[in-house]
Design a protein around this motif. Sequence first.
Motif, PDB file in Angstrom:
ATOM      1  N   LEU B  57       0.668  -1.246   0.102  1.00 14.05           N
ATOM      2  CA  LEU B  57      -0.069  -0.062   0.064  1.00 14.05           C
ATOM      3  C   LEU B  57       0.705   1.181  -0.012  1.00 14.05           C
ATOM      4  CD1 LEU B  57      -2.719  -1.058   2.437  1.00 14.05           C
ATOM      5  CD2 LEU B  57      -2.985  -0.804   0.033  1.00 14.05           C
ATOM      6  N   ASP B  58       2.108   1.233   0.581  1.00 11.75           N
ATOM      7  CA  ASP B  58       2.932   2.401   0.694  1.00 11.75           C
ATOM      8  C   ASP B  58       3.288   2.654  -0.675  1.00 11.75           C
ATOM      9  OD1 ASP B  58       4.753   1.440   3.654  1.00 11.75           O
ATOM     10  OD2 ASP B  58       2.891   2.687   3.207  1.00 11.75           O
ATOM     11  N   ILE B  59       3.667   1.516  -1.762  1.00  9.90           N
ATOM     12  CA  ILE B  59       3.951   1.763  -3.031  1.00  9.90           C
ATOM     13  C   ILE B  59       2.740   2.292  -3.795  1.00  9.90           C
ATOM     14  CG2 ILE B  59       4.963   0.625  -4.947  1.00  9.90           C
ATOM     15  CD1 ILE B  59       5.926  -1.555  -3.451  1.00  9.90           C
ATOM     16  N   ALA B  60       1.492   2.000  -3.411  1.00  6.60           N
ATOM     17  CA  ALA B  60       0.488   2.245  -4.183  1.00  6.60           C
ATOM     18  C   ALA B  60       0.363   3.933  -3.885  1.00  6.60           C
ATOM     19  CB  ALA B  60      -0.884   1.667  -3.710  1.00  6.60           C
ATOM     20  N   MET B  61       0.534   4.299  -2.512  1.00  6.84           N
ATOM     21  CA  MET B  61       0.424   5.715  -2.407  1.00  6.84           C
ATOM     22  C   MET B  61       1.327   6.574  -3.192  1.00  6.84           C
ATOM     23  SD  MET B  61      -0.221   7.157   1.357  1.00  6.84           S
ATOM     24  CE  MET B  61       0.022   5.576   2.142  1.00  6.84           C
ATOM     25  N   VAL B  62       2.549   6.093  -3.319  1.00  6.82           N
ATOM     26  CA  VAL B  62       3.823   6.833  -3.937  1.00  6.82           C
ATOM     27  C   VAL B  62       3.464   6.985  -5.139  1.00  6.82           C
ATOM     28  CG1 VAL B  62       6.033   6.635  -4.801  1.00  6.82           C
ATOM     29  CG2 VAL B  62       5.772   6.321  -2.297  1.00  6.82           C
ATOM     30  N   TYR B  63       3.020   6.013  -5.990  1.00  7.70           N
ATOM     31  CA  TYR B  63       2.690   5.827  -7.353  1.00  7.70           C
ATOM     32  C   TYR B  63       1.476   6.637  -7.611  1.00  7.70           C
ATOM     33  CZ  TYR B  63       3.168   5.437 -11.821  1.00  7.70           C
ATOM     34  OH  TYR B  63       3.536   5.678 -13.129  1.00  7.70           O
ATOM     35  N   ALA B  64       0.373   6.739  -6.881  1.00 12.45           N
ATOM     36  CA  ALA B  64      -0.699   7.818  -7.052  1.00 12.45           C
ATOM     37  C   ALA B  64      -0.185   9.384  -6.974  1.00 12.45           C
ATOM     38  CB  ALA B  64      -1.818   7.737  -5.965  1.00 12.45           C
TER      39      ALA B  64
END
Lengths: 119, 97, 323
Positions: B57-64
């Motif tokens: 989920l951290d990666i998802a946040m960064v990618y957003a």
Amino acid sequence: MDTLLNLASSFCLLLGSFLCLSGGVGILRFPDFYTRMHAAGVSDTLAAAMILIGLMLQIPETLVIIKLIIILLMTLFISPSASHALGRAALLNGLTPVVAGDKNHAGQTTEVGDNPSKS
Amino acid sequence: MIIAATLAILVVMVLAIIRGVMGPSLYDRILAVNMFGTKTVLLISLLGFVMGRPEFLDIAMVYALINFISVIGVLRLFEAFTAKHNGKVVEPAQRDL
Amino acid sequence: MGIAVAINQIKDMFAVVMLAGIYGLVSASFFVTLDAVDVAFTEASVGAGISTLLMLTTVAITGRTEHEASHKPMLALFVVMVTGGLLIYGTFDMPYFGSVDAPVQNHVGPRYILDSMQEIGVPNMVTSVLASYRGFDTFGEVTVIFTAGIGVLALLSVVRRPEDDTAIEAINDSMHEKHLILRVVIKTLIPFILLYAFYVQFHGDFGPGGGFQAGVIFAAGIILYAMLFGLSVARRVIKQPLVQLLSAIGVLIYGSVGVVSMLNGGSFLDYGVLSADPIAGQHLGILLIELGVGVTVASVMIIIFFSFAGRSEYQQAKKGKSL
């Protein structure tokens, strides 16, 4: 309670995937940039929200739910702003939307007020 | 159910790439890339759940965030570029794409 | 690979930059499916994020289409193919990808995996390898980033004259109402982005993260601010001498941790001697060097962006055109 949560989560995920797919098909099939932007906007914001809510109902851990809420809020902020910026940039740079008085795909012009022929 | 959602998102990503390659104007392509980016955010979150690793989920946040910043960057750049050429939109030579 | 071929053939620089962004993104997804979380994180933030932004600023300076090559580089192609062929021939001797008896799985890997928790006590093994077992390599990486920043400063820094400033400020004021909605939304988002950078920095011990990713995210937030509010406003918030000082301080923190370890009786960058308990010493050492890495990476990215964008603005002001 557990089955209710599972049912709600599955329903949200299903709805989200359906909206996502319809947005994807729309972006291919719509005739004009502005209509495609509408399709992409629906799938970016609403489908993403549905899928994230569906995921939230799956796992009862607090930290994961908080992170998902943060991603949801960020998506709700970011996707409409990006669509707005894109639409505004296109309009200000001269990309005109297709209206009924223009040539249709077959190349014949239709006057405003005529029935436009099927393309 | 999560697997079905993952497959649906993969299909949509392929559709977005097709639009990105096909799209007649530059804005269609930027739209396609933006959609690809948000679908990737969802894909990474779903994959995290499928594989049992909530750290994704951290990666998802960064990618957003990165997706948003890239789209704004492209639009600002295009605006500055158009202004440099005095308001005319400069398209590259037709034979290349 | 199709994306790489397309990047090579397409002459429109915009499309190339977008494709490079997608390429970085596909690599990040690839790493996610290989279950390598930290690498995916770094690839998503650096490869798909900052690289795209910096390449966009470069395209702003150079122009949108690629010039035709004046001659076909036959000799260079031949040399590259021979070298590539030799490299591929060399890989025939290597063990298969992921095989059990490969040397990389047998000597160093198991030791890191088995002993990392007792010796260092940090749950994220990638951070412990990067910051403690291979701390000297990371020191080299930080120095390389710092050198890149110095190189950009040496080549691209621009002397700003007062009359350019007024022209540019007039441009920024006229942009205000065009971008009103975006500015309002971004004013709410940017504190969150910077806070998230701090979270990634200090959470690197327990989840994916660490200094490099945190520095990149921080710089991306500042770049977003600079893009929408104008470069001169951003320069007033983040002053150039301060940023240059910070980039040097980051490397200095890293080096001082090593020197302090030496003064305390251990070897260079041996964190165990930094405090009474070796595990606490490891934690303290890792915390400090990640801080140094994050500070340097953030400041160097900001320096590079300001130099590129300042150059582009300088070109436009010199031509006398108004935005």
